[in-house]
Design a protein around this motif. Structure first.
Motif, short mmCIF file in Angstrom:
data_model
loop_
_atom_site.label_atom_id
_atom_site.label_comp_id
_atom_site.label_asym_id
_atom_site.label_seq_id
_atom_site.Cartn_x
_atom_site.Cartn_y
_atom_site.Cartn_z
N SER A 24 0.81 -1.22 0.00
CA SER A 24 0.00 0.00 0.00
C SER A 24 0.84 1.26 0.00
O SER A 24 0.30 2.36 -0.21
CB SER A 24 -0.92 0.02 1.23
OG SER A 24 -1.83 -1.04 1.20
N GLY A 25 2.13 1.14 0.28
CA GLY A 25 2.99 2.31 0.36
C GLY A 25 2.93 3.02 1.70
O GLY A 25 3.36 4.17 1.82
N ILE A 32 4.89 0.12 -9.60
CA ILE A 32 4.37 1.18 -8.74
C ILE A 32 5.20 1.32 -7.46
O ILE A 32 4.79 1.98 -6.51
CB ILE A 32 2.89 0.95 -8.37
CG1 ILE A 32 2.72 -0.38 -7.59
CG2 ILE A 32 2.01 0.95 -9.63
CD1 ILE A 32 1.32 -0.55 -7.00
N ARG A 37 5.81 4.84 -6.03
CA ARG A 37 4.67 5.76 -5.89
C ARG A 37 4.29 5.92 -4.42
O ARG A 37 4.42 5.00 -3.62
CB ARG A 37 3.47 5.23 -6.67
CG ARG A 37 3.69 5.19 -8.16
CD ARG A 37 2.40 4.89 -8.90
NE ARG A 37 2.63 4.63 -10.31
CZ ARG A 37 1.67 4.36 -11.18
NH1 ARG A 37 0.40 4.32 -10.77
NH2 ARG A 37 1.96 4.14 -12.44
N SER A 86 1.61 6.44 -1.28
CA SER A 86 0.42 5.65 -0.96
C SER A 86 -0.82 6.20 -1.66
O SER A 86 -1.64 5.42 -2.17
CB SER A 86 0.21 5.59 0.55
OG SER A 86 0.07 6.89 1.09
N ARG A 124 -0.90 5.12 -5.18
CA ARG A 124 -1.24 3.71 -5.33
C ARG A 124 -2.75 3.50 -5.21
O ARG A 124 -3.33 2.67 -5.91
CB ARG A 124 -0.48 2.86 -4.30
CG ARG A 124 1.03 2.93 -4.50
CD ARG A 124 1.79 1.99 -3.59
NE ARG A 124 3.20 2.36 -3.55
CZ ARG A 124 4.17 1.61 -3.05
NH1 ARG A 124 3.87 0.42 -2.51
NH2 ARG A 124 5.42 2.03 -3.04
#
Length: 246
Positions: A61-62, A77, A80, A82, A85
């Protein structure tokens, strides 16, 4: 079946994770794992407490810093933020639900749709049809809902972001058995509607019964993976890694 999935067919579609590492200071929570969630599949990630399951979802999820490569339908990704994302379609329902207690049900849902404002009216109609209890309680604060209703709200809020991949972290935690049945029925319905799902779940039997493929984590690594049906047929294997019988 062998560790790291000899029986899986590689696909560029869906979610792919390669060499994922997560560390909190000197503590290595996730140690270079690989996993795949083919488009339209429901994949379970199971393991004992502290195995690294939630850290894996947070990295995808970041929400935490990580190393490795994360691809969504073949697109990298990994770098990137969150929020980016989420916009790309990776949406998580966190452990403990984390609904905003002082806001109403409707206000929580509006927050879920902030990346998809043009689709809010259609989306909220769809989630109210799927979760009639939320429609009934739409003007009440989230704090007034039962635990099961809050879980439904958390899932509904995530669906309003129109996920391509839905990450579910311990959706049955703290719920009565009857409510757990309802939650898993919802998860399976979401999958049937075409959403790709990666499920972290302490209830290994329910997770394996619902999923196509499963990964068993142990101390930050993938100790074993294979078709969920085969793991269900080999309870001694699950017991060896999870310390519990199916």
């Amino acid at each position: 079946m062998n560790a790291q999935g000899s029986e899986r067919t590689r696909t560029a579609a869906g979610l792919e994770v390669e060499g994922l590492e997560v560390a909190y200071g000197q503590v290595q929570a996730v140690r270079g794992i690989d996993l795949e969630v083919p488009a339209g599949a429901l994949v379970a990630l199971i393991g004992a407490n502290g195995a690294g399951k939630s850290s894996t979802l947070a990295a995808i999820s970041g929400l935490v810093r990580s190393r490795g490569r994360i691809r969504l339908d073949g697109e990298d990704i990994s770098r990137r933020r969150s929020s980016q994302r989420v916009a790309a379609g990776v949406v998580q329902v966190p452990e403990g639900r984390e609904v905003l207690a002082t806001l109403t049900v409707t206000e929580n849902l509006q927050l879920g749709a902030w990346h998809q404002p043009r689709h809010y009216e259609t989306g909220v109609a769809e989630v109210f049809e799927r979760f009639p209890v939320l429609h009934e309680r739409r003007e009440l604060s989230a704090s007034s809902l039962s635990g099961g209703e809050q879980q439904m709200l958390a899932v509904a809020r995530a669906l309003l972001a129109r996920p391509r991949v839905l990450l579910l972290d311990e959706p049955s935690m703290g719920l009565a058995p009857q409510i757990v049945d309802e939650v898993f029925a919802i998860i399976e319905e979401i999958r049937r509607d075409g959403t790709t799902v990666l499920l972290v779940e302490q209830n290994a039997h329910r997770a394996l019964a619902a999923s196509d493929h499963a990964y068993v984590m142990e101390t930050g690594t993938v100790a074993f993976d294979g078709p969920s049906s085969k793991l269900l047929q080999d309870p001694k294997l699950v017991e060896a890694y999870l310390g519990e019988a199916l």
